[in-house]
Design a protein around this motif. Structure first.
Motif, PDB file in Angstrom:
ATOM      1  N   SER A 177       0.832  -1.217   0.000  1.00  0.00           N
ATOM      2  CA  SER A 177       0.000   0.000   0.000  1.00  0.00           C
ATOM      3  C   SER A 177       0.858   1.255   0.000  1.00  0.00           C
ATOM      4  N   TYR A 178       2.048   1.168   0.575  1.00  0.00           N
ATOM      5  CA  TYR A 178       2.985   2.296   0.554  1.00  0.00           C
ATOM      6  C   TYR A 178       3.337   2.659  -0.887  1.00  0.00           C
ATOM      7  N   ARG A 179       3.642   1.642  -1.677  1.00  0.00           N
ATOM      8  CA  ARG A 179       3.995   1.902  -3.070  1.00  0.00           C
ATOM      9  C   ARG A 179       2.791   2.392  -3.867  1.00  0.00           C
ATOM     10  N   GLU A 180       1.637   1.869  -3.552  1.00  0.00           N
ATOM     11  CA  GLU A 180       0.427   2.281  -4.269  1.00  0.00           C
ATOM     12  C   GLU A 180       0.054   3.730  -3.957  1.00  0.00           C
ATOM     13  N   GLN A 181       0.155   4.106  -2.691  1.00  0.00           N
ATOM     14  CA  GLN A 181      -0.342   5.412  -2.268  1.00  0.00           C
ATOM     15  C   GLN A 181       0.706   6.528  -2.294  1.00  0.00           C
ATOM     16  N   LEU A 182       1.966   6.181  -2.043  1.00  0.00           N
ATOM     17  CA  LEU A 182       2.939   7.239  -1.781  1.00  0.00           C
ATOM     18  C   LEU A 182       4.146   7.266  -2.710  1.00  0.00           C
ATOM     19  N   TRP A 183       4.217   6.366  -3.659  1.00  0.00           N
ATOM     20  CA  TRP A 183       5.387   6.356  -4.533  1.00  0.00           C
ATOM     21  C   TRP A 183       5.526   7.672  -5.298  1.00  0.00           C
ATOM     22  N   ARG A 184       4.415   8.275  -5.652  1.00  0.00           N
ATOM     23  CA  ARG A 184       4.460   9.516  -6.422  1.00  0.00           C
ATOM     24  C   ARG A 184       4.138  10.749  -5.569  1.00  0.00           C
ATOM     25  N   HIS A 185       4.121  10.562  -4.253  1.00  0.00           N
ATOM     26  CA  HIS A 185       3.806  11.673  -3.346  1.00  0.00           C
ATOM     27  C   HIS A 185       4.926  12.708  -3.349  1.00  0.00           C
ATOM     28  N   THR A 186       4.536  13.955  -3.384  1.00  0.00           N
ATOM     29  CA  THR A 186       5.479  15.063  -3.244  1.00  0.00           C
ATOM     30  C   THR A 186       4.908  16.080  -2.254  1.00  0.00           C
ATOM     31  N   PRO A 187       5.734  16.888  -1.603  1.00  0.00           N
ATOM     32  CA  PRO A 187       7.191  16.921  -1.736  1.00  0.00           C
ATOM     33  C   PRO A 187       7.882  15.793  -0.978  1.00  0.00           C
ATOM     34  N   LEU A 188       9.094  15.476  -1.393  1.00  0.00           N
ATOM     35  CA  LEU A 188       9.850  14.415  -0.744  1.00  0.00           C
ATOM     36  C   LEU A 188      10.211  14.757   0.695  1.00  0.00           C
ATOM     37  N   THR A 189      10.210  16.036   1.025  1.00  0.00           N
ATOM     38  CA  THR A 189      10.525  16.429   2.399  1.00  0.00           C
ATOM     39  C   THR A 189       9.475  15.953   3.396  1.00  0.00           C
ATOM     40  N   ASP A 190       8.324  15.481   2.907  1.00  0.00           N
ATOM     41  CA  ASP A 190       7.316  14.919   3.811  1.00  0.00           C
ATOM     42  C   ASP A 190       7.771  13.580   4.385  1.00  0.00           C
ATOM     43  N   PHE A 191       8.766  12.972   3.742  1.00  0.00           N
ATOM     44  CA  PHE A 191       9.231  11.654   4.170  1.00  0.00           C
ATOM     45  C   PHE A 191      10.326  11.787   5.218  1.00  0.00           C
ATOM     46  N   TRP A 192      10.277  10.892   6.172  1.00  0.00           N
ATOM     47  CA  TRP A 192      11.214  10.854   7.291  1.00  0.00           C
ATOM     48  C   TRP A 192      12.657  10.833   6.799  1.00  0.00           C
ATOM     49  N   ARG A 193      13.485  11.693   7.337  1.00  0.00           N
ATOM     50  CA  ARG A 193      14.928  11.733   7.101  1.00  0.00           C
ATOM     51  C   ARG A 193      15.315  12.269   5.725  1.00  0.00           C
ATOM     52  N   ILE A 194      14.378  12.904   5.023  1.00  0.00           N
ATOM     53  CA  ILE A 194      14.722  13.547   3.759  1.00  0.00           C
ATOM     54  C   ILE A 194      14.533  15.051   3.906  1.00  0.00           C
ATOM     55  N   GLY A 195      15.642  15.775   3.912  1.00  0.00           N
ATOM     56  CA  GLY A 195      15.598  17.217   4.082  1.00  0.00           C
ATOM     57  C   GLY A 195      15.740  17.943   2.761  1.00  0.00           C
ATOM     58  N   PRO A 196      15.667  19.275   2.789  1.00  0.00           N
ATOM     59  CA  PRO A 196      15.764  20.074   1.564  1.00  0.00           C
ATOM     60  C   PRO A 196      17.059  19.840   0.790  1.00  0.00           C
ATOM     61  N   GLY A 197      18.177  19.657   1.510  1.00  0.00           N
ATOM     62  CA  GLY A 197      19.447  19.421   0.836  1.00  0.00           C
ATOM     63  C   GLY A 197      19.434  18.130   0.036  1.00  0.00           C
ATOM     64  N   THR A 198      18.881  17.074   0.628  1.00  0.00           N
ATOM     65  CA  THR A 198      18.780  15.795  -0.076  1.00  0.00           C
ATOM     66  C   THR A 198      17.866  15.912  -1.285  1.00  0.00           C
ATOM     67  N   VAL A 199      16.776  16.652  -1.137  1.00  0.00           N
ATOM     68  CA  VAL A 199      15.844  16.849  -2.250  1.00  0.00           C
ATOM     69  C   VAL A 199      16.532  17.555  -3.408  1.00  0.00           C
ATOM     70  N   ARG A 200      17.339  18.562  -3.104  1.00  0.00           N
ATOM     71  CA  ARG A 200      18.051  19.288  -4.165  1.00  0.00           C
ATOM     72  C   ARG A 200      19.023  18.374  -4.902  1.00  0.00           C
ATOM     73  N   ARG A 201      19.710  17.541  -4.148  1.00  0.00           N
ATOM     74  CA  ARG A 201      20.656  16.623  -4.781  1.00  0.00           C
ATOM     75  C   ARG A 201      19.944  15.571  -5.619  1.00  0.00           C
ATOM     76  N   LEU A 202      18.806  15.098  -5.150  1.00  0.00           N
ATOM     77  CA  LEU A 202      18.027  14.128  -5.928  1.00  0.00           C
ATOM     78  C   LEU A 202      17.474  14.767  -7.196  1.00  0.00           C
ATOM     79  N   SER A 203      16.978  15.989  -7.047  1.00  0.00           N
ATOM     80  CA  SER A 203      16.427  16.693  -8.210  1.00  0.00           C
ATOM     81  C   SER A 203      17.492  16.917  -9.269  1.00  0.00           C
ATOM     82  N   GLY A 204      18.732  17.106  -8.838  1.00  0.00           N
ATOM     83  CA  GLY A 204      19.828  17.319  -9.764  1.00  0.00           C
ATOM     84  C   GLY A 204      20.126  16.132 -10.653  1.00  0.00           C
ATOM     85  N   ILE A 205      19.684  14.944 -10.225  1.00  0.00           N
ATOM     86  CA  ILE A 205      19.875  13.748 -11.058  1.00  0.00           C
ATOM     87  C   ILE A 205      18.529  13.232 -11.577  1.00  0.00           C
TER      88      ILE A 205
END
Length: 419
Positions: A177-205
């Protein structure tokens, strides 16, 4: 839902809710912000009520960021009161789950392994959660949200993303159900242990959501994030290997004690030295009380933003393990004098005693007189006894009365805020 069932319970807008309950107000409807009115309007709101959030006010905002057209109550922080409420809530949890199956994550949030209790009570996870949340409401008058998952990570995500936006305040997830409901959820900062810096680095790739993380070539993630990529990959698939027994059995490889202070204004060189000595002695007594000694001190100094000066950092080795407050204070002062830019005011000080050890708590070196060190240890023990009986300000040094000193005021606080 798998072999184990975990719950993550969070108290909604905890500090603000406590202040509303104390005033006989509905925590979900009243407009209230917890902030110290004696500080400037740049001070951070420790909490805002759900009604304030509904008006678009962001949590942890600064007072001046609250729109002037909003009529609200400003409540002075009362940390001792919040701790009392937290203890009451924890006593509710203990009515249903043993302490060995509870991990206190923060003052208002816990994890629970409830697997064995469900079969005993013949309840579904949701029924068990509803019973606990109802009891919390009846006991302290505060609304709680609960996430239920087949591992600790999914329980946390179910609480953070689903439960807080669900009428019943309960969210449930398994890997599917996690994959069904939240795989495409944004922003990624809503997820535990993912901060703005990590989001920027992920977006860069080219990665924008959890599905992207799961589908991308793992080598790319390891190239950009190193060993941290393993956690990103596991969480993208909804996996978490850590269990409650792992948390309870965890022991850190090394121990340290630290103290940090944000100053109310820019402090010149001599004023900063006073602060460093106060902090070094206070932290030294705390370390001594816990039966530790150290041979390494690290320090960081943050300068005024307008100066353009970067942070100063440094460390000093004492030469032998010691719990002498005097030696620690002198060593911290020496480190401060070495790393400090004398021409620029400082706004923040952090001191850390590292490599703590309970063995040979008091070592001697060739430059020390054993009788003097023994006298110092007896003096520290007497000071601790007085403080236990009369409070932290039951005994203090004359330097704590000097202009710019902060120790007496800090001793009246909890976590840097009014008790």
């Amino acid at each position: 839902m798998g072999d184990r069932i975990y719950m993550c319970i969070d108290l909604k807008s905890f500090y603000a809710s406590v202040e509303c309950v104390e005033r006989g107000l509905d925590p979900l409807k009243a407009r209230l912000a917890v902030a110290d009115p004696d500080r400037t309007d740049k001070t951070i709101c420790l909490a805002i009520s759900p009604a304030m959030k509904a008006l678009g006010v962001k949590n942890r905002c600064r007072v001046f960021e609250i729109p002037p057209g909003i009529d609200y109550i400003m409540a002075t922080p009362r940390m001792a009161l919040y701790i009392q409420y937290s203890v009451k809530v924890y006593s509710v949890y203990l009515k249903y789950v043993a302490s060995k199956d509870i991990h206190v994550y923060s003052i208002d949030e816990v994890f629970m392994d409830v697997t064995d209790y469900l079969s005993y009570r013949h309840q579904t996870p949701k029924e068990f959660a509803e019973m606990i949340l109802d009891d919390v409401m009846d006991t302290v008058g505060i609304t709680a949200a609960c996430g239920i998952g087949t591992n600790l990570y999914l329980a946390k995500i179910a609480m953070d993303i689903i439960a807080k936006h669900t009428p019943g305040n309960i969210g449930i997830l398994n890997e599917e159900s996690y994959r069904e409901q939240l795989w495409r959820h944004t922003p990624l900062t809503d997820f535990w242990r993912i901060g703005p810096g990590t989001v920027r680095r992920l977006s860069g790739i080219g990665i924008e959501n959890m599905r992207d993380i799961a589908m991308v070539n793992e080598d790319i993630l390891y190239k950009h994030f190193g060993v941290d990529a393993e956690l990103l990959i596991d969480h993208a698939w909804g996996r978490e290997s850590v269990r409650m027994e792992d948390i309870k059995a965890y022991k850190p490889r090394s121990t340290s004690l630290s103290s940090g202070q944000v100053l109310t204004r820019g402090y010149a060189y001599e004023e900063g030295l006073l602060i460093v000595r106060e902090m070094a002695e206070g932290l030294g007594l705390e370390m001594f009380e816990q039966g530790y000694a150290t041979n390494l001190i690290t320090m960081s100094l943050d300068y005024s933003h307008s100066s353009g000066r970067e942070q100063s950092r440094g460390s000093i080795r004492i030469g032998c393990y010691t719990a002498s407050v005097k030696k620690l204070s002198d060593s911290a002062a020496e480190l401060y004098e070495r790393i400090r830019d004398k021409d620029v005011p400082i706004h923040k000080v952090n001191i850390c005693y590292c490599n703590l050890s309970t063995e040979d708590v008091q070592q001697y070196d060739m430059f020390s007189r054993p009788e003097e060190q023994e006298k110092q240890i007896k003096l520290q023990s007497a000071m601790l006894n007085i403080r236990k009986k009369h409070g932290k300000n039951g005994i203090f040094k004359c330097m704590d009365l000097m202009e710019g000193a902060t120790m007496l005021e800090r001793n009246r606080q909890i976590g840097g805020h009014r008790a």
